[in-house]
Design an enzyme around this catalytic site. Structure first.
Site, PDB file in Angstrom:
ATOM      1  N   ARG A 104       0.844  -1.174   0.137  1.00  0.00           N
ATOM      2  CA  ARG A 104       0.091   0.094  -0.018  1.00  0.00           C
ATOM      3  C   ARG A 104       1.015   1.194   0.002  1.00  0.00           C
ATOM      4  NH1 ARG A 104      -5.191   1.461   3.999  1.00  0.00           N
ATOM      5  NH2 ARG A 104      -3.377   1.158   5.569  1.00  0.00           N
ATOM      6  N   THR A 108      -0.780   7.658  -1.005  1.00  0.00           N
ATOM      7  CA  THR A 108      -2.185   7.653  -1.734  1.00  0.00           C
ATOM      8  C   THR A 108      -2.903   6.431  -1.341  1.00  0.00           C
ATOM      9  OG1 THR A 108      -1.234   5.749  -3.495  1.00  0.00           O
ATOM     10  CG2 THR A 108      -1.085   7.974  -4.095  1.00  0.00           C
ATOM     11  N   ASP A 200      -3.532  -9.819  12.602  1.00  0.00           N
ATOM     12  CA  ASP A 200      -2.772  -9.997  11.405  1.00  0.00           C
ATOM     13  C   ASP A 200      -2.581 -11.294  10.824  1.00  0.00           C
ATOM     14  OD1 ASP A 200      -0.475  -9.705   9.656  1.00  0.00           O
ATOM     15  OD2 ASP A 200      -0.701  -7.840   9.863  1.00  0.00           O
ATOM     16  N   ASP A 203       1.135 -12.293  10.266  1.00  0.00           N
ATOM     17  CA  ASP A 203       1.845 -12.368  11.431  1.00  0.00           C
ATOM     18  C   ASP A 203       1.513 -13.525  11.885  1.00  0.00           C
ATOM     19  OD1 ASP A 203       3.436  -9.926  10.847  1.00  0.00           O
ATOM     20  OD2 ASP A 203       2.196  -8.788  12.276  1.00  0.00           O
TER      21      ASP A 203
HETATM   22  N1  URA Z   1      -5.137  -8.048   7.018  1.00  0.00           N
HETATM   23  C1  URA Z   1      -5.082  -8.898   8.180  1.00  0.00           C
HETATM   24  O1  URA Z   1      -4.180  -9.597   8.202  1.00  0.00           O
HETATM   25  N2  URA Z   1      -6.006  -8.491   9.238  1.00  0.00           N
HETATM   26  C2  URA Z   1      -6.931  -7.789   9.231  1.00  0.00           C
HETATM   27  O2  URA Z   1      -7.915  -7.742  10.231  1.00  0.00           O
HETATM   28  C3  URA Z   1      -7.227  -6.925   8.052  1.00  0.00           C
HETATM   29  C4  URA Z   1      -6.125  -7.260   7.144  1.00  0.00           C
END
Ligand code: URA
Length: 209
Positions: A104, A108, A200, A203
């Protein structure tokens, strides 16, 4: 048009709950993701066309069904898509594989492609794009746009969790592409995380936090 298939199978829902728990270890999370991905692959391939082939069993000849057409292409949106990809390859071992890398842009907030590699002959293939989290939907929209240019026979999008905001953005851009998801959660928070979600996904599966 604007199809959203929520995979409500009890095994999928049970495994998803275990994945959501904050105390689930990296190894359990990864194992559950593999298992759930096999079940998602089973559901998403349920309408693949079959064609009969003449075969011989040890006892007799018969016409027996095989999946028709070229090999399926699984396309992983890096990096978290690789968890679903690995699981799906267990039951689609001959599938071809593509990867799309997007990050990302901080100014922008739009997705920028840094990697794109798919099999050469994409036309007339059935493709399944995978990413565990359909959050803002921006990466998924960009990935589908890129794959559409390769003229596949079909595109499906598979995720584990989705936010209503992500589904809306996705289907505004691509109303023709069906979404397969294990759950539609409540909302996105201000940081773009799905709530209640599972945190995440990258992760948690790679232990990078
Ligand atoms: N990406 C993720 O890993 N978790 C989220 O909650 C949103 C995007």
């Amino acid at each position: 048009m604007r199809e959203v298939h929520v995979i409500s199978h009890p095994l999928v829902q049970h495994k998803l709950t275990l994945m959501r728990k904050k105390d689930t270890s990296t190894s359990s999370f990864r194992k559950l993701l593999h298992e759930i991905s096999m079940l998602l692959a089973y559901e998403v391939t349920r309408d693949l066309p079959l064609a009969n082939e003449r075969i011989e069993t040890p006892l007799a000849a018969m016409n027996a069904p095989l999946i028709d057409g070229k090999k399926i292409v699984l396309i992983s949106i890096l990096r978290a898509g690789n968890g679903i990809l690995d699981g799906m390859l267990n039951i689609l071992p001959s599938a071809r594989v593509g990867h799309i890398g997007l990050y990302r842009d901080e100014k922008t907030l739009e997705p920028v492609e840094y990697y794109f590699r798919v099999p050469q002959e994409m036309n007339d293939r059935d493709t399944i794009i995978v990413d565990p989290m359909l959050a803002t939907g921006n990466s998924a929209v960009a990935a589908v746009a890129k794959i559409k240019k390769t003229l596949p026979r079909s595109i499906k999008f598979v995720c584990l969790l989705s936010a209503p905001e992500g589904i809306k953005t996705f289907h505004e851009a691509h109303p023709d592409i069906p979404i397969f998801t294990a759950a539609v959660d409540e909302h996105l928070n201000e940081k773009g995380y799905i709530v209640p979600g599972l945190g995440d996904a990258g992760d948690r599966m790679f232990g990078t936090r």
